[in-house]
Design an enzyme around this catalytic site. Structure first.
Site, PDB file in Angstrom:
ATOM      1  N   ARG A   2       0.843  -1.209   0.000  1.00 45.76           N
ATOM      2  CA  ARG A   2       0.000   0.000   0.000  1.00 45.76           C
ATOM      3  C   ARG A   2       0.871   1.248   0.000  1.00 45.76           C
ATOM      4  O   ARG A   2       2.036   1.192   0.392  1.00 45.76           O
ATOM      5  CB  ARG A   2      -0.860   0.037   1.269  1.00 45.76           C
ATOM      6  CG  ARG A   2      -2.025  -0.910   1.177  1.00 45.76           C
ATOM      7  CD  ARG A   2      -2.917  -0.890   2.398  1.00 45.76           C
ATOM      8  NE  ARG A   2      -3.439  -2.234   2.585  1.00 45.76           N
ATOM      9  CZ  ARG A   2      -2.874  -3.162   3.311  1.00 45.76           C
ATOM     10  NH1 ARG A   2      -1.780  -2.900   3.992  1.00 45.76           N
ATOM     11  NH2 ARG A   2      -3.395  -4.377   3.399  1.00 45.76           N
ATOM     12  N   TYR A  33       1.756 -19.280   9.178  1.00 47.42           N
ATOM     13  CA  TYR A  33       2.727 -18.194   9.401  1.00 47.42           C
ATOM     14  C   TYR A  33       3.989 -18.730  10.088  1.00 47.42           C
ATOM     15  O   TYR A  33       5.118 -18.412   9.689  1.00 47.42           O
ATOM     16  CB  TYR A  33       2.047 -17.120  10.251  1.00 47.42           C
ATOM     17  CG  TYR A  33       2.926 -16.009  10.756  1.00 47.42           C
ATOM     18  CD1 TYR A  33       3.447 -15.055   9.887  1.00 47.42           C
ATOM     19  CD2 TYR A  33       3.204 -15.884  12.118  1.00 47.42           C
ATOM     20  CE1 TYR A  33       4.226 -14.012  10.367  1.00 47.42           C
ATOM     21  CE2 TYR A  33       3.980 -14.844  12.601  1.00 47.42           C
ATOM     22  CZ  TYR A  33       4.486 -13.915  11.725  1.00 47.42           C
ATOM     23  OH  TYR A  33       5.263 -12.882  12.200  1.00 47.42           O
TER      24      TYR A  33
HETATM   25  N1  SER Z   1       2.626 -10.985  16.261  1.00 44.89           N
HETATM   26  C1  SER Z   1       2.688 -12.180  15.469  1.00 44.89           C
HETATM   27  C2  SER Z   1       1.350 -12.767  15.301  1.00 44.89           C
HETATM   28  O1  SER Z   1       0.581 -12.652  16.201  1.00 44.89           O
HETATM   29  C3  SER Z   1       3.582 -13.179  16.107  1.00 44.89           C
HETATM   30  O2  SER Z   1       4.845 -12.957  15.608  1.00 44.89           O
HETATM   31  O3  SER Z   1       1.098 -13.377  14.303  1.00 44.89           O
END
Ligand code: SER
Length: 352
Positions: free
Chosen positions: A47, A164
């Site tokens: 963005r 993630y």
């Molecule tokens: N803050 C991140 C999350 O909650 C963790 O690294 O995905």
């Protein structure tokens, strides 16, 4: 560094530090610190950047880290000495679109590692590659196991439960590979094209910005909500405990690790720790600071399970020993000296 590296157009390329995810929470803090140190910054984000971030940058690109054409343009235009690769799709958002998270988090990282290696080949110097990893890289199999292992070292519990976390583990390993083994069998191989350094950050609390898409978001969300006089529903149980630090500490850690002599580094990936409050601790200090604050605990089972797979505390002795990491704050002093003064000033109008 060879300042005379020619660009394809025959002109010299400008020597810069490249920051991806520049418009994110960490980008805000990092870019002002790099600008204060006099660095020429090229910023990238999906963005448009806020004006106050943009003004610190030599150039800013709105674009996707997965776009190879953008990488080629950057390669042609600049001599990249250092990359802070902050762009990522966080743990909660990633569970709604795991393949997209993988595409951005791993595919994008691979593009940047490749850019770094090509840069090293063209200007003849190693490119420093700073990669924020995360406590999400850990995967404690159950809450019982989590409680049995209150402090976790970098090499324990390497099986994350979120896309993630899996992607951050992949980034850590890809970075190590590009640093030590890239194109191992190629005859024209350039050994060690990059200098890869990574930190597994805990949850981060900033007085300036509110995170989005993460699972450690309950801490910062609670503070920013109550400071504005808004009711907050916390999506984890009160006894939930994971490590946190303030944003200035996170920026300090990144810059300290970046500045450390390579020969002092015994690992590519480091834990850093500051404090490990429970969600109830956040509530306690938030209520003390904003009497009458409305906080209710309404756990979301899915997000709770993610946080329960992350450690209560991380052993950061390697970071302390190798590059002098020390936190600035305890949980209490982080509130007193950093968070409360700044969020009070920020939301003064909202509380009136
Ligand atoms: N803050 C991140 C999350 O909650 C963790 O690294 O995905």
């Amino acid at each position: 560094m060879n300042a005379n590296a020619p660009s394809p157009s025959g002109q010299r390329r400008e020597k810069v530090v490249l920051v991806t995810g520049a418009g994110g929470e960490m980008g805000h803090g990092l870019i002002s610190a790099l600008a204060a140190a006099g660095r020429a910054i090229v910023a990238m984000d999906i963005r448009e950047l806020d004006a106050e971030v943009r003004e610190h940058c030599r150039s800013a690109y709105v674009g996707d880290i997965c776009d190879p054409g953008l990488m080629e343009r950057l390669h042609a235009q600049y001599e990249v000495a250092e990359i802070f690769h902050l762009a990522a799709l966080l743990s909660t958002r990633g569970e709604f679109a795991p393949e997209t998270a993988h595409h951005v988090n791993v595919g994008g990282t691979l593009n940047l590692l490749r850019l770094a290696a090509e840069q090293a080949r063209s200007h003849g110097q190693r490119v420093k590659f700073m990669f924020p990893s995360s406590i999400a890289a850990y995967g404690l199999p159950s809450l019982d196991e989590k409680r049995r292992h209150p402090v976790v070292g970098e090499d324990q519990f390497p099986h994350p439960h979120t896309m993630y976390g899996v992607n951050k583990r992949a980034g850590e390993e890809l970075g190590r590979y590009y640093q030590d083994h890239y194109r191992k069998l190629a005859k024209d191989r350039l050994a060690h094209p990059i200098d890869f350094r990574s930190i597994r950050f805990p949850g981060i609390v900033s007085s300036e910005t509110v995170p989005s898409g993460g699972t450690s978001d309950y801490g910062p969300e609670m503070i920013h909500a109550v400071a504005q006089g808004k009711a907050y529903e916390c999506f984890v149980r009160p006894d939930t405990r994971i490590p946190f630090m303030t944003m200035p500490e996170a920026i300090d850690a990144l810059l300290r690790l970046a500045a450390a002599p390579k020969e002092r580094l015994s690992r590519t990936v480091y834990n850093v720790s500051a404090f490990s409050p429970t969600a109830a601790d956040f509530e306690r200090l938030a209520r003390a600071a904003f009497p009458g604050a409305s906080v209710r605990f309404v756990p979301d089972l899915g997000r709770q399970a993610i946080v329960d797979s992350w450690p209560e505390e991380c052993d950061d002795s390697a970071a302390r020993r190798d590059w002098g990491w020390t936190p600035t704050y305890t949980f209490e002093t982080a509130f007193e000296r950093y968070l409360l003064p700044k969020v009070r000033a920020r939301y003064a109008g909202a509380m009136a």
